[in-house]
Design an enzyme around this catalytic site. Structure first.
Site, PDB file in Angstrom:
ATOM      1  N   ASP A 169      -8.734   1.316  -6.987  1.00 32.62           N
ATOM      2  CA  ASP A 169      -9.265   2.608  -7.438  1.00 32.62           C
ATOM      3  C   ASP A 169      -9.937   2.428  -8.795  1.00 32.62           C
ATOM      4  O   ASP A 169      -9.309   1.968  -9.740  1.00 32.62           O
ATOM      5  CB  ASP A 169      -8.135   3.627  -7.544  1.00 32.62           C
ATOM      6  CG  ASP A 169      -7.510   3.897  -6.185  1.00 32.62           C
ATOM      7  OD1 ASP A 169      -8.178   4.516  -5.344  1.00 32.62           O
ATOM      8  OD2 ASP A 169      -6.358   3.466  -5.961  1.00 32.62           O
ATOM      9  N   THR A 200     -15.107  -4.689   3.638  1.00 26.58           N
ATOM     10  CA  THR A 200     -14.143  -3.600   3.852  1.00 26.58           C
ATOM     11  C   THR A 200     -14.897  -2.291   4.063  1.00 26.58           C
ATOM     12  O   THR A 200     -16.095  -2.183   3.795  1.00 26.58           O
ATOM     13  CB  THR A 200     -13.191  -3.428   2.650  1.00 26.58           C
ATOM     14  OG1 THR A 200     -13.935  -2.825   1.587  1.00 26.58           O
ATOM     15  CG2 THR A 200     -12.597  -4.735   2.202  1.00 26.58           C
ATOM     16  N   GLU A 215       0.874  -1.176   0.000  1.00 21.30           N
ATOM     17  CA  GLU A 215       0.000   0.000   0.000  1.00 21.30           C
ATOM     18  C   GLU A 215       0.912   1.228   0.000  1.00 21.30           C
ATOM     19  O   GLU A 215       1.933   1.232   0.683  1.00 21.30           O
ATOM     20  CB  GLU A 215      -0.911  -0.034   1.251  1.00 21.30           C
ATOM     21  CG  GLU A 215      -1.744   1.200   1.524  1.00 21.30           C
ATOM     22  CD  GLU A 215      -2.652   1.592   0.365  1.00 21.30           C
ATOM     23  OE1 GLU A 215      -3.534   0.814  -0.010  1.00 21.30           O
ATOM     24  OE2 GLU A 215      -2.451   2.710  -0.167  1.00 21.30           O
TER      25      GLU A 215
HETATM   26  C1  LIG Z   1     -10.118   2.389  -3.190  1.00 24.49           C
HETATM   27  S1  LIG Z   1      -8.838   1.968  -2.083  1.00 24.49           S
HETATM   28  C2  LIG Z   1      -9.357   0.395  -1.412  1.00 24.49           C
HETATM   29  C3  LIG Z   1      -8.620   0.035  -0.163  1.00 24.49           C
HETATM   30  C4  LIG Z   1      -8.959  -1.339   0.456  1.00 24.49           C
HETATM   31  N1  LIG Z   1      -8.549  -2.429  -0.419  1.00 24.49           N
HETATM   32  C5  LIG Z   1     -10.406  -1.464   0.815  1.00 24.49           C
HETATM   33  O1  LIG Z   1     -11.108  -2.249   0.170  1.00 24.49           O
HETATM   34  O2  LIG Z   1     -10.847  -0.754   1.742  1.00 24.49           O
HETATM   35  C6  LIG Z   1      -7.530   1.519  -3.171  1.00 24.49           C
HETATM   36  C7  LIG Z   1      -6.176   1.526  -2.473  1.00 24.49           C
HETATM   37  O3  LIG Z   1      -5.193   1.025  -3.356  1.00 24.49           O
HETATM   38  C8  LIG Z   1      -3.992   1.737  -3.167  1.00 24.49           C
HETATM   39  N2  LIG Z   1      -3.226   1.595  -4.408  1.00 24.49           N
HETATM   40  C9  LIG Z   1      -3.633   1.877  -5.667  1.00 24.49           C
HETATM   41  N3  LIG Z   1      -2.689   1.581  -6.558  1.00 24.49           N
HETATM   42  C10 LIG Z   1      -1.630   1.091  -5.845  1.00 24.49           C
HETATM   43  C11 LIG Z   1      -0.349   0.618  -6.215  1.00 24.49           C
HETATM   44  N4  LIG Z   1       0.046   0.584  -7.502  1.00 24.49           N
HETATM   45  N5  LIG Z   1       0.472   0.213  -5.256  1.00 24.49           N
HETATM   46  C12 LIG Z   1       0.094   0.236  -3.952  1.00 24.49           C
HETATM   47  N6  LIG Z   1      -1.107   0.669  -3.532  1.00 24.49           N
HETATM   48  C13 LIG Z   1      -1.956   1.087  -4.480  1.00 24.49           C
HETATM   49  C14 LIG Z   1      -4.454   3.153  -2.878  1.00 24.49           C
HETATM   50  O4  LIG Z   1      -3.490   3.884  -2.151  1.00 24.49           O
HETATM   51  C15 LIG Z   1      -5.718   2.915  -2.054  1.00 24.49           C
HETATM   52  O5  LIG Z   1      -5.453   2.895  -0.674  1.00 24.49           O
END
Ligand SMILES: C[S@@+](CC[C@H](N)C(=O)[O-])C[C@H]1O[C@@H](n2cnc3c(N)ncnc32)[C@H](O)[C@@H]1O
Length: 230
Positions: free
Chosen positions: A136, A209, A86
């Site tokens: 995302d 989540t 993350e």
């Molecule tokens: C919409 S959030 C969902 C978080 C969690 N999985 C949940 O369901 O509550 C997407 C997360 O993916 C992380 N993220 C997106 N692309 C990433 C990458 N290439 N490497 C690490 N983290 C990433 C973002 O920082 C964000 O916290």
């Protein structure tokens, strides 16, 4: 660099790094637990057996947010190892706090772009499973190229999964669910595990989540996909 050479291309990232202050608890968790549980980015593959001190199956969660799901899965499955990736620092701090609360020693945490970690640090055919919960969605069409699930990403995942290993993705955005499904179906490396239709019911091991709960309150659907590495 010669004048005729194009400038180096900036990679397309699937995230925007949000600023965020750490709570005191998160700061404390970083100070106490990062030295033991943190993984700094390195450009060479890890020795996973040495890292965990055992040969248990290794599962990876990409973009774990605040880490609630990862901590719960690790607590409930002590015979699995987990690597969480993350970029959001407060989320990493939150996970470290949870791991302390649950007494989990089977998780390592990396704060770096998951695509680079997967490419450079994860050995070939080493992963039993990969979780991608609520990535995302990049709603606007002109941003769709930033979605992490792309043919190239699946090729990379396929190299790092053991045969029979799985990718479990979930989203509350229908258009992204369709995009993931289409991309996975087009991949020669993955087969769908769904018995009826294309999607699967949420397995018990995936806790609800924060994002999902919010989505459900807003009346969104949720789509789970579990595909197996051929
Ligand atoms: C919409 S959030 C969902 C978080 C969690 N999985 C949940 O369901 O509550 C997407 C997360 O993916 C992380 N993220 C997106 N692309 C990433 C990458 N290439 N490497 C690490 N983290 C990433 C973002 O920082 C964000 O916290």
């Amino acid at each position: 660099m010669s004048e005729n050479q194009p400038p180096p291309q900036r990679p397309i990232r699937s995230y925007v790094l949000r600023q965020g202050r750490l709570t005191r608890g998160q700061e404390r968790a970083f100070a106490l637990f990062w030295p033991r549980l943190g993984l700094n980015y390195q450009p060479t593959p890890l020795d996973l057996h040495a890292l965990f001190g055992n040969t248990h199956p290794v599962h990876l969660e990409i973009g774990f947010g605040n880490g609630e799901s990862l901590a719960a899965m690790a607590r409930d499955n002590p015979d699995n190892n987990y690597i969480g990736i993350e970029v959001h620092r407060p989320g990493v701090g939150h996970l470290l706090m949870k791991l302390e609360e649950y007494g989990c020693s089977n998780v390592r945490v990396c704060r770096h772009d998951a695509v680079e970690v997967l490419r450079d640090m994860i050995p070939v055919r080493s992963l039993a499973g990969v979780y991608l919960f609520f990535p995302d969605p990049w709603h606007k069409k002109r941003h769709h190229k930033r979605r992490i699930v792309q043919p190239e990403f699946l090729k990379l995942l396929a190299r790092k999964l053991c045969p029979g290993g799985f990718l479990h993705a979930a989203t509350d955005w229908e258009d992204y669910a369709d995009h993931m499904l289409g991309t996975l179906k087009n991949s020669p490396d993955f087969g769908n595990t769904a018995r009826q239709g294309d999607f699967v019911p949420r397995p018990d091991y995936r806790p609800l989540t924060k994002f999902e709960q919010r989505g459900l309150r807003l009346g969104h659907g949720v789509w789970d996909l579990i595909f197996e590495r051929r």
